[in-house]
Design an enzyme around this catalytic site. Sequence first.
Site, PDB file in Angstrom:
ATOM      1  N   TYR A  53      -1.808  -0.436  10.455  1.00  0.00           N
ATOM      2  CA  TYR A  53      -2.033  -0.873   9.002  1.00  0.00           C
ATOM      3  C   TYR A  53      -0.545  -0.541   8.359  1.00  0.00           C
ATOM      4  CZ  TYR A  53      -3.502  -1.031   4.517  1.00  0.00           C
ATOM      5  OH  TYR A  53      -3.710  -1.474   2.877  1.00  0.00           O
ATOM      6  N   SER A  75       0.798  -1.067  -0.023  1.00  0.00           N
ATOM      7  CA  SER A  75      -0.073  -0.236   0.080  1.00  0.00           C
ATOM      8  C   SER A  75       0.922   1.362   0.106  1.00  0.00           C
ATOM      9  CB  SER A  75      -0.694   0.085   1.005  1.00  0.00           C
ATOM     10  OG  SER A  75      -1.486   1.366   1.457  1.00  0.00           O
TER      11      SER A  75
END
Length: 249
Positions: free
Chosen positions: A155, A142
Site C-alpha cells: 500500500y 495517503s
Amino acid sequence: MQNIKDKVVIITGASSGIGEATAYKLAAAGAKLVLGARREAQLKAIADNIKAAGGEAVYRVTDVVKPEDNQALVALAKEAFGKVDVVFLNAGLMPSSPLAALETANWNAMVDVNIKGVLNGIAAVLPEFTAQKSGHIITTSSVAGLKVYPGAAVYCGSKWAVKAIMEALRMESAQAGTNIRTATIYPAAVQSELVSHITDSSTSAGYRALYDQYEIPAERIADVVAFAISQPADTNISEFTVGPTTQSW
C-alpha cells in the site's frame, strides 16, 4: 467558493467516503459532476440527491483498472457538459498485510487500482487538458505515501508511486506551458471504506481500532479539494497532508 461554479469535475471512487463527500461539496458550490465507481446503485443515489438539491450530476459505472472506462468518463463529461475542467482520481484500495502473509492477490489489486488506475485517469484526460491548455488533476494518496509503515509495504509503495507520478506531471506541465495544475492529497485517518478491504485479521483489527479512535469525516478532505480548485488559475498548490489533530501519524 470562487472559481468552482460551472466547472466540470470528474470524480472516481465517487460512490462513498471522500469521493461522495467531495461530490456533494462541489455540487453545492455550483460545479457540474461526472461520477464514476463500480457500484451503480450508490452512484445513482448520489446523482439523484445532487439533482434534487438543484445541482447537476451524471454518472457511469467505472472500473479505473480499465483504460476504456476512464476514457468513457471523459467522453460522458464532454457529452453532458461540453468539457472537462478537473479530474479527481480518488479510487483506492487498502487491503494491507505483512509481506510474509503473501497476500499476492491483494498486492496486485493495489498496484492495479492505486497506481494503474491513476495512470489510466491521467491518460484519459491529458490530451483534453493539453489541447485546451488548462485543467486540474487531483489525486488521493495517503500519509502512507510519505512514510512507510510495517504491515503496509505494498500500500505504501502504491501511494509513494502516486507522489512521484504527480510531481513529474506537475513539472512536465509547467515546462510544456499547458497550464495544467496538480494536487496530491495525503490523508491520515479519514472516514472511508478502506479498512473494510483488509482481509488479514490482525492487520484489520489494528486499523479498525486506529480509525475508530481518530478518524475525521470525509467532508474534511472534500473541503481541501474545493480549496485547491478555488485557487486562481496562476496558482498551484501541489500537496496537502491532512489528518486528525489528535493522531500522531
